[in-house]
Design an enzyme around this catalytic site. Structure first.
Site, PDB file in Angstrom:
ATOM      1  CD  GLU A   1      -3.137  -2.512   7.283  1.00 25.83           C
ATOM      2  OE1 GLU A   1      -2.114  -2.804   6.671  1.00 25.83           O
ATOM      3  OE2 GLU A   1      -3.717  -1.419   7.155  1.00 25.83           O
TER       4      GLU A   1
ATOM      5  N   GLY B   1       3.180  -1.152   4.182  1.00 25.37           N
ATOM      6  CA  GLY B   1       3.195   0.281   3.900  1.00 25.37           C
ATOM      7  C   GLY B   1       4.600   0.734   3.557  1.00 25.37           C
ATOM      8  N   GLY B   2       5.276   1.351   4.530  1.00 23.50           N
ATOM      9  CA  GLY B   2       6.594   1.965   4.299  1.00 23.50           C
ATOM     10  C   GLY B   2       7.579   1.084   3.549  1.00 23.50           C
TER      11      GLY B   2
ATOM     12  CD  GLU C   1      -2.616   5.490   6.806  1.00 24.71           C
ATOM     13  OE1 GLU C   1      -2.605   5.539   5.562  1.00 24.71           O
ATOM     14  OE2 GLU C   1      -1.717   4.914   7.470  1.00 24.71           O
TER      15      GLU C   1
ATOM     16  CG  HIS D   1      -5.469   1.872   5.342  1.00 31.21           C
ATOM     17  ND1 HIS D   1      -4.994   2.845   6.188  1.00 31.21           N
ATOM     18  CD2 HIS D   1      -4.472   0.963   5.208  1.00 31.21           C
ATOM     19  CE1 HIS D   1      -3.755   2.533   6.542  1.00 31.21           C
ATOM     20  NE2 HIS D   1      -3.419   1.398   5.960  1.00 31.21           N
TER      21      HIS D   1
ATOM     22  N   GLY E   1       2.962   2.274  10.731  1.00 27.12           N
ATOM     23  CA  GLY E   1       3.894   3.381  10.565  1.00 27.12           C
ATOM     24  C   GLY E   1       4.631   3.744  11.841  1.00 27.12           C
TER      25      GLY E   1
ATOM     26  CG  ASN F   1      -1.731   1.223   1.390  1.00 22.12           C
ATOM     27  OD1 ASN F   1      -1.793   2.047   0.471  1.00 22.12           O
ATOM     28  ND2 ASN F   1      -2.376   1.374   2.531  1.00 22.12           N
ATOM     29  CD1 TRP F   2       3.316   0.926  -2.937  1.00 22.76           C
ATOM     30  CD2 TRP F   2       3.596   2.230  -4.735  1.00 22.76           C
ATOM     31  NE1 TRP F   2       4.066   0.225  -3.837  1.00 22.76           N
ATOM     32  CE2 TRP F   2       4.254   0.989  -4.950  1.00 22.76           C
ATOM     33  CE3 TRP F   2       3.651   3.196  -5.742  1.00 22.76           C
ATOM     34  CZ2 TRP F   2       4.950   0.715  -6.137  1.00 22.76           C
ATOM     35  CZ3 TRP F   2       4.345   2.925  -6.926  1.00 22.76           C
ATOM     36  CH2 TRP F   2       4.982   1.698  -7.108  1.00 22.76           C
ATOM     37  CE  LYS F   3       0.002   3.163   4.757  1.00 24.28           C
ATOM     38  NZ  LYS F   3       0.158   3.212   6.204  1.00 24.28           N
TER      39      LYS F   3
HETATM   40  P1  13P Z   1       3.425   0.321   7.594  1.00 26.48           P
HETATM   41  O1  13P Z   1       3.944  -0.965   6.997  1.00 26.48           O
HETATM   42  O2  13P Z   1       4.148   1.540   7.104  1.00 26.48           O
HETATM   43  O3  13P Z   1       3.332   0.248   9.085  1.00 26.48           O
HETATM   44  O4  13P Z   1       1.921   0.503   7.048  1.00 26.48           O
HETATM   45  C1  13P Z   1       1.031  -0.553   7.136  1.00 26.48           C
HETATM   46  C2  13P Z   1      -0.192  -0.185   6.388  1.00 26.48           C
HETATM   47  O5  13P Z   1      -0.915   0.716   6.780  1.00 26.48           O
HETATM   48  C3  13P Z   1      -0.505  -0.927   5.153  1.00 26.48           C
HETATM   49  O6  13P Z   1      -1.786  -0.655   4.713  1.00 26.48           O
END
Ligand code: 13P
Length: 249
Positions: free
Chosen positions: A166, A233-234, A96, A94, A172, A9-11
């Site tokens: 999650e 994510g990251g 967020e 998600h 993050g 997930n590149w956000k």
């Molecule tokens: P991180 O791997 O950066 O903690 O993010 C997880 C995430 O929100 C994937 O959707």
């Protein structure tokens, strides 16, 4: 049998050039894997991504969509628009989207319903916040998130559902759920689905873990029997890290 999946997930990261560069590096370094590999770049780079990956096994997903087919919803993107550019996988729910954009279970149920009606695959995210875990409410929170948004679906629809647990406190933050915490929750999720539907359906649903998955912890998390991969994510923003995580499954 359920499939194993590693999804990135590149956000809100990577412009068009950066998207092309990351995808070409990723394609070049992609290891042979039994797992399905998915990337979810931003909306504006979905076409670029599809083009960059036309001869690759890597699939492309959207990070969100609206529940309506079209209409006066300024700034939104519909399922038909995604399908029209060849995107049939969408991340919904998600944390967020929930915490920063006010998406609740009721709205998410509508989005999931639309996506399923359109025969898309949904990667449905959910998980408890830190306070909820500290107060020992994590199981009931997760159960109600599932019930409210997902348990209205009929059995057949679950063929198009991937779950992503999650825990919000691990996203993050660099703090990961321990492999045991992940396994405990994934087993609880599978059991909850088994009770709501049946054991076969529950056994066939892929449940991904997300939250600070990195090359150095992925193998241990993925080794747990109810963890079917990860939503990253990251670490999905660096080809080498993402490749290492794919190798860990
Ligand atoms: P991180 O791997 O950066 O903690 O993010 C997880 C995430 O929100 C994937 O959707």
């Amino acid at each position: 049998m359920r499939t194993q999946i590693v999804a990135g997930n590149w956000k809100m990261n990577k412009n068009q050039d950066e998207t092309e560069n990351l995808l070409s590096e990723l394609s070049a370094k992609l290891p042979d894997s039994h797992a399905t590999v998915i990337v979810a770049p931003t909306f504006v780079n979905l076409v670029t991504s599809k083009n960059a990956l036309h001869s690759s096994t890597i699939k492309v997903a959207a990070q969100n969509m609206h529940f309506a087919e079209n209409g006066a919803y300024t700034g939104e993107i519909s399922s038909d628009m995604l399908l029209n550019i060849g995107i049939d996988i969408v991340i919904l729910g998600h944390s967020e989207r929930r915490s920063l954009f006010g998406e609740d279970d009721e709205l998410l149920a509508k989005k999931v319903k639309t996506a399923i009606e359109k025969q898309m695959t949904v990667i449905f995210c959910f998980g408890e916040e830190l306070e909820e875990r500290k107060s020992d409410n994590h199981f009931s929170v997760v159960e109600s998130q599932l019930k409210n948004a997902m348990f209205g679906l009929d059995e057949k629809s679950w063929q198009h559902i991937v779950l992503a647990y999650e825990p919000v406190w691990a996203i993050g933050t660099g703090e990961t759920a321990t492999p045991e915490q992940a396994q405990e929750m994934h087993a609880f999720i599978r059991n909850t689905i088994s009770e709501a539907y049946n054991p076969t359906l529950a056994n066939d649903v892929s449940i991904l873990y997300g939250g600070s998955v990195k090359p150095n912890n992925a193998a241990e998390i993925f080794s747990k029997p109810d963890v079917d991969g990860g939503l990253i994510g990251g670490a999905s923003l660096k080809a080498d890290d993402f490749v290492e995580i794919i190798k860990a499954i």
